[in-house]
Design a protein around this motif. Structure first.
Motif, PDB file in Angstrom:
ATOM      1  N   PRO A  58       0.712  -1.368  -0.075  1.00 27.10           N
ATOM      2  CA  PRO A  58      -0.080   0.070   0.016  1.00 27.10           C
ATOM      3  C   PRO A  58       0.886   1.363  -0.053  1.00 27.10           C
ATOM      4  O   PRO A  58       0.875   2.051   0.975  1.00 27.10           O
ATOM      5  CB  PRO A  58      -0.815  -0.252   1.377  1.00 27.10           C
ATOM      6  CG  PRO A  58       0.101  -0.884   2.256  1.00 27.10           C
ATOM      7  CD  PRO A  58       0.819  -1.799   1.228  1.00 27.10           C
ATOM      8  N   GLY A  59       1.576   1.533  -0.945  1.00 24.87           N
ATOM      9  CA  GLY A  59       2.192   2.411  -1.216  1.00 24.87           C
ATOM     10  C   GLY A  59       2.880   2.589  -2.631  1.00 24.87           C
ATOM     11  O   GLY A  59       2.889   1.724  -3.445  1.00 24.87           O
ATOM     12  N   VAL A  60       3.826   3.861  -3.061  1.00 25.62           N
ATOM     13  CA  VAL A  60       4.533   3.645  -4.127  1.00 25.62           C
ATOM     14  C   VAL A  60       5.765   2.611  -4.125  1.00 25.62           C
ATOM     15  O   VAL A  60       6.262   2.893  -2.992  1.00 25.62           O
ATOM     16  CB  VAL A  60       5.177   5.336  -4.278  1.00 25.62           C
ATOM     17  CG1 VAL A  60       5.975   5.369  -5.573  1.00 25.62           C
ATOM     18  CG2 VAL A  60       3.918   6.130  -4.797  1.00 25.62           C
ATOM     19  N   VAL A  61       5.743   2.115  -5.143  1.00 26.45           N
ATOM     20  CA  VAL A  61       7.183   0.962  -5.139  1.00 26.45           C
ATOM     21  C   VAL A  61       7.776   1.459  -6.539  1.00 26.45           C
ATOM     22  O   VAL A  61       7.189   1.066  -7.451  1.00 26.45           O
ATOM     23  CB  VAL A  61       6.475  -0.415  -5.113  1.00 26.45           C
ATOM     24  CG1 VAL A  61       7.836  -1.339  -5.216  1.00 26.45           C
ATOM     25  CG2 VAL A  61       5.483  -0.644  -4.111  1.00 26.45           C
ATOM     26  N   VAL A  62       9.007   1.696  -6.385  1.00 22.57           N
ATOM     27  CA  VAL A  62       9.786   1.989  -7.422  1.00 22.57           C
ATOM     28  C   VAL A  62      11.081   0.954  -7.572  1.00 22.57           C
ATOM     29  O   VAL A  62      11.746   1.161  -6.695  1.00 22.57           O
ATOM     30  CB  VAL A  62      10.487   3.385  -7.351  1.00 22.57           C
ATOM     31  CG1 VAL A  62      11.209   3.924  -8.911  1.00 22.57           C
ATOM     32  CG2 VAL A  62       9.294   4.399  -7.603  1.00 22.57           C
ATOM     33  N   ASP A  63      11.350   0.108  -8.496  1.00 24.24           N
ATOM     34  CA  ASP A  63      12.127  -0.838  -8.546  1.00 24.24           C
ATOM     35  C   ASP A  63      12.357  -1.765  -7.188  1.00 24.24           C
ATOM     36  O   ASP A  63      13.393  -2.002  -6.929  1.00 24.24           O
ATOM     37  CB  ASP A  63      13.530  -0.152  -8.871  1.00 24.24           C
ATOM     38  CG  ASP A  63      13.665   0.357 -10.344  1.00 24.24           C
ATOM     39  OD1 ASP A  63      12.887   0.061 -11.090  1.00 24.24           O
ATOM     40  OD2 ASP A  63      14.302   1.559 -10.422  1.00 24.24           O
ATOM     41  N   GLY A  64      11.256  -1.885  -6.712  1.00 21.57           N
ATOM     42  CA  GLY A  64      11.168  -2.868  -5.545  1.00 21.57           C
ATOM     43  C   GLY A  64      11.386  -2.032  -4.185  1.00 21.57           C
ATOM     44  O   GLY A  64      11.406  -2.538  -3.179  1.00 21.57           O
ATOM     45  N   VAL A  65      11.655  -0.769  -4.387  1.00 19.69           N
ATOM     46  CA  VAL A  65      11.970   0.178  -3.280  1.00 19.69           C
ATOM     47  C   VAL A  65      10.659   0.695  -2.749  1.00 19.69           C
ATOM     48  O   VAL A  65       9.841   1.457  -3.688  1.00 19.69           O
ATOM     49  CB  VAL A  65      13.149   1.025  -3.310  1.00 19.69           C
ATOM     50  CG1 VAL A  65      13.315   1.768  -2.117  1.00 19.69           C
ATOM     51  CG2 VAL A  65      14.414  -0.091  -3.594  1.00 19.69           C
ATOM     52  N   ILE A  66      10.284   0.831  -1.362  1.00 18.39           N
ATOM     53  CA  ILE A  66       9.121   1.508  -0.908  1.00 18.39           C
ATOM     54  C   ILE A  66       9.456   3.069  -0.816  1.00 18.39           C
ATOM     55  O   ILE A  66      10.345   3.416  -0.097  1.00 18.39           O
ATOM     56  CB  ILE A  66       8.737   1.106   0.328  1.00 18.39           C
ATOM     57  CG1 ILE A  66       8.249  -0.358   0.333  1.00 18.39           C
ATOM     58  CG2 ILE A  66       7.392   1.611   0.811  1.00 18.39           C
ATOM     59  CD1 ILE A  66       7.565  -1.061  -0.822  1.00 18.39           C
ATOM     60  N   ARG A  67       8.505   3.859  -1.365  1.00 19.91           N
ATOM     61  CA  ARG A  67       8.956   5.436  -1.424  1.00 19.91           C
ATOM     62  C   ARG A  67       7.725   5.966  -0.690  1.00 19.91           C
ATOM     63  O   ARG A  67       8.027   7.162  -0.224  1.00 19.91           O
ATOM     64  CB  ARG A  67       8.779   5.645  -2.883  1.00 19.91           C
ATOM     65  CG  ARG A  67       9.796   5.427  -4.023  1.00 19.91           C
ATOM     66  CD  ARG A  67      11.178   5.546  -3.345  1.00 19.91           C
ATOM     67  NE  ARG A  67      12.289   5.125  -4.105  1.00 19.91           N
ATOM     68  CZ  ARG A  67      13.528   4.979  -3.934  1.00 19.91           C
ATOM     69  NH1 ARG A  67      13.956   5.431  -2.690  1.00 19.91           N
ATOM     70  NH2 ARG A  67      14.372   4.787  -4.771  1.00 19.91           N
ATOM     71  N   THR A  68       6.536   5.537  -0.466  1.00 18.28           N
ATOM     72  CA  THR A  68       5.615   5.994   0.330  1.00 18.28           C
ATOM     73  C   THR A  68       5.000   5.079   1.403  1.00 18.28           C
ATOM     74  O   THR A  68       4.796   3.964   0.964  1.00 18.28           O
ATOM     75  CB  THR A  68       4.483   6.782  -0.447  1.00 18.28           C
ATOM     76  OG1 THR A  68       3.775   6.000  -1.026  1.00 18.28           O
ATOM     77  CG2 THR A  68       4.956   7.955  -1.472  1.00 18.28           C
ATOM     78  N   ALA A  69       4.649   5.461   2.444  1.00 15.76           N
ATOM     79  CA  ALA A  69       3.897   4.753   3.413  1.00 15.76           C
ATOM     80  C   ALA A  69       2.766   5.355   4.102  1.00 15.76           C
ATOM     81  O   ALA A  69       2.885   5.348   5.502  1.00 15.76           O
ATOM     82  CB  ALA A  69       4.951   3.999   4.327  1.00 15.76           C
TER      83      ALA A  69
END
Length: 263
Positions: free
Chosen positions: A65-76
């Protein structure tokens, strides 16, 4: 190849093995409550508990449940902030011992709906919206996902749209269907102005009650309830993992962007 789909939500973590060609669950899904606090280690263990109910899987697709860029969580926004900048694909792959793909939860639901559900064979611009704790969004152009849109955070009445128009807002403020539908209509008209889409697909738990509020909403764009309901995230996650393995079925997400863990 057995693909396991797991959907991490604000209230529950649920999963099942999936046939990514037909878009169907191969077993009854298993669910555990999302840990509170929902920090990294606790959620990883909850996912491992769900996965342990389905031995013999080869790959795993996970929603977050957040932004995922290249497998890394950017928002939570709706989970513990310890997830910010966490390499989710590496964490889950290490714990599960399998190749992993990770993508945003609304994106996963949209992938499933476009491949197998209400958005199948939809040309042009389609917008999937999930009304729940917040408002998730997924944008598709001719069936191809434009990942990590955050249309639930568009400003509406001076606040994030999801503060006024999510299903949680309806419940917390004890809004009638009529009053809530007015807010949803205002939000959808704003999206119409910005995007001019060909279709809105409405998901989330409240989509099961579409007959209560769809007739109250007056917009130009055709609007349909999601067909796969609460299984959409699980199916979309598994489809993404299948594409990471080189699957050639009806797939609509870039596996590299989703952070598919090599292997």
């Amino acid at each position: 190849m057995v693909i396991l789909g797991i959907d991490i939500g604000g209230s529950g973590v649920k999963g099942a093995p999936v046939d990514p060609v037909r878009g169907e669950l191969l077993d009854e899904r298993y669910r555990v409550p999302t840990p509170q606090p929902s920090d990294v280690s606790a959620v990883v263990e909850a996912v491992a508990e769900v996965a342990s109910r389905f031995p013999g899987y080869d790959r795993v697709g996970l929603t977050f449940p957040g932004v995922v860029v290249d497998g890394v969580i950017r928002t939570a926004a709706n989970v513990d902030r310890s997830w910010l900048a966490a390499d989710a694909r590496a964490l889950f792959a290490q714990r599960l011992g399998r190749p992993v793909a990770v993508l945003n939860d609304a994106d996963a639901a949209g992938v499933a709906e476009v491949a197998f559900g209400a958005g199948r064979e939809q040309a042009g611009l389609a917008v999937m919206l999930t009304f729940g704790t917040g408002i998730g969004s997924a944008l598709f152009l001719d069936g191809v996902l434009m990942p990590n849109t955050e249309f639930g955070h568009l400003e509406l009445g001076g606040v994030d749209a999801e503060v006024r128009a999510s299903d949680r807002a309806r419940e917390q403020e004890d809004l009638s269907w009529e009053r809530w539908a007015q807010r949803v209509q205002q939000y959808l008209r704003h999206l119409e102005m910005l995007l001019s889409p060909q279709l809105f697909i409405i998901g989330g738990g409240v989509s099961k009650k579409a007959d209560r509020y769809f007739p109250l909403i007056d917009i130009r764009t055709p609007m349909v309830p999601a067909a796969l309901l609460n299984n959409a995230g699980i199916i979309g996650a598994a489809v993404t993992a299948a594409q990471a393995a080189g699957h050639t079925g009806p797939l609509t997400v870039d596996a590299a962007h989703a952070g598919a863990y090599p292997g």
